[in-house]
Design an enzyme around this catalytic site. Sequence first.
Site, PDB file in Angstrom:
ATOM      1  CG  PHE A 127      -6.727   4.657   5.414  1.00  0.00           C
ATOM      2  CD1 PHE A 127      -7.735   4.773   6.351  1.00  0.00           C
ATOM      3  CD2 PHE A 127      -7.074   4.359   4.104  1.00  0.00           C
ATOM      4  CE1 PHE A 127      -9.068   4.608   5.997  1.00  0.00           C
ATOM      5  CE2 PHE A 127      -8.397   4.199   3.735  1.00  0.00           C
ATOM      6  CZ  PHE A 127      -9.393   4.320   4.690  1.00  0.00           C
ATOM      7  CG  ASN A 128      -3.593  -0.827   2.456  1.00  0.00           C
ATOM      8  OD1 ASN A 128      -3.099  -1.860   2.883  1.00  0.00           O
ATOM      9  ND2 ASN A 128      -4.276  -0.774   1.330  1.00  0.00           N
TER      10      ASN A 128
ATOM     11  N   GLY B 126       5.623   9.285   8.017  1.00  0.00           N
ATOM     12  CA  GLY B 126       6.166  10.452   7.327  1.00  0.00           C
ATOM     13  C   GLY B 126       7.534  10.829   7.851  1.00  0.00           C
TER      14      GLY B 126
ATOM     15  CG  ASP C 281      -2.183   7.657   1.152  1.00  0.00           C
ATOM     16  OD1 ASP C 281      -3.026   8.256   1.847  1.00  0.00           O
ATOM     17  OD2 ASP C 281      -1.704   8.130   0.104  1.00  0.00           O
ATOM     18  N   GLY C 282      -0.415   4.229   3.645  1.00  0.00           N
ATOM     19  CA  GLY C 282      -0.097   2.850   3.983  1.00  0.00           C
ATOM     20  C   GLY C 282      -0.646   2.439   5.334  1.00  0.00           C
TER      21      GLY C 282
END
Length: 624
Positions: free
Chosen positions: A237-238, A177, A234-235
């Site tokens: 976590f991916n 972020g 999100d990336g």
Amino acid sequence: MERNGDCLVEDKSHPDIQVDGQGQGPVLTSNFVLDHVGEVVLTLNSNGLSWNLIESINKEQGGSSCLGIKLGPKSETAIKFSDVYAVEFIVWGLVQEPIHANARGCLLGHGSEMYRFTVHGVQRSMTQPSLWAPSIYTFGHKDMDTCQVWVDRITASLNMETGRPKSLLVFVHPKSGKGNGFRTWEAVAPIFSRAKVKTKVIVTQRAGHAFDLMFSLTNRELNTYDGVVAVGGDGFFNEILNGLLSSRFKAPYPPAPADFVPSVENDDCVMVRDANETVAGLSDSRKDNSPLLPRFRLNESRSTKFRSADGCGDTDQDPEFSLPNKWFRFGIIPAGSTDAIVICTTGTRDPITSALHIVLGKRVCLDIAQVVRWKTTSKSTPEDEPCVRYAASFAGYGFYGDVIKESEKYRWMGPKRYDYAGTMVFLRHRSYEAEIAYLEVNSEKTSSASEKGLQSGRKRALWGLPKKAERAACRINCDVCDKKSGCTPPSFRLSQLQNSDELRWVRSKGRFLSIGAAVISCRNERAPDGLVADAHLADGFLHLLLIKECPHAFYLWHLTQLARKGGNPLNFDFVEQHKTPAFTFTSIGKESVWNLDGELFQAHQLSAQVFRGLISLFASGPEV
């Protein structure tokens, strides 16, 4: 001993313990001074704690007054053990009396030193129920033994709460972020410490670091943890998700029409990474030599190191780690640019709320999409090795992929790069020729009210805004997601259903501005209702969105509706929405790139399928 009409028998072993005369179990009661409140009668029962101000009891027995002013009654206050995550004995110290004159003896803000213990719980916002905050109740008593008895009793009750983690593996993305990943973890770490949750914290040093560590963990090591937590977006976590699934989850390739170029035996359990393959670090341009994009090979000998949800393969000497797994959960502490998965699973984008979900052991199942790339470019040969990736929120092509690709040039801008990149890509207004084939499920059981509304809406004139379709959004204790208890194997054993009368392949060929497959609604700050407002967390379906070539102004109208709460982004003639368990994609001519949970994935030809409830998250679903 009589109180409020109930018969309580005093326990001789301790004067504060009574046993309910109706045989409903032990009840512990004592008088305490509650910090900033006043003297209360504290009661412990099987469900939790409750307390009454002393003057409230006096009021019931005839009222109380201060300087001739009649005091108003106080309602009982309580907290359930399911909302308590810690209790601490904090020894001798100051307990503050209330500053207003409505407590026993008309106290005016005096403080008294005594022994204390603190109960840490959860308080929900009155205006935003999905937003949680820590609540702290400090009780004081002159007798240390009394405080210790209460601490022991509350601790014993908390130990009976099931599903709460004891040990977690935590990955922190320091540059996620706005570069606040590590500071975000420092802000929530005390919650885990107070809850006595052991955490092994790893601050990643490079792209793909978390993937490599998750991939290399043995099942024996993984079984020592109750879950893994990603502090990032999100990336990130991916990356962690793919690290775990690529080394442990084996499943057939997605189904495909008979004329789809790749020819693969879907009965084989595949996706085992080649042990002799080396993985390079992530380049600045995020090419496919990234450790996030490992190549997988068909393991013809069916290595026994891994095990699939279908029971294909056995463990060797390493303990089993099966998927779906009823006890191992993923957690996300949001620190990314979008954080759509957190918003969809907790209802808010707040690190404290997510941390409280984790320590309280909340659980929600989540669908996972398996995406298999068969060709990277149009020049790739059919003999190319397939590459397997997993996505938890979204897979997008065209506009969605171009935005991610463009944003990589402006990472120094932080989250604002997506707005800038989106504007640049929109102005180009590029479309791509492609062919999509998707499995249509004809059963009426899978037709939602919103689908019917959208289908009827597409028959209306473009400039006549259709009636808003009814939206059955996913919520906490969702009926759609909870139809089967716990996490289940894939809702469709697709290889067995290809010849079923309920399934048929439907094709769509043409020029598209974008193609998207939403696993969940993908709510975020730029799209408050998400890409698909009525998508669910664990219903076993992908929502395939096909945005056909259209005039610039029409596409702007679509994007404007997407950015507006309560908008109708799917109710246009150039927009198709299909609910499907699997689809295939083939680019015709010059290809773009795909966006998988915010990460680039170059693909000329791919197939995808969804697995229902494949993983569990430390979350409970949005409350509103």
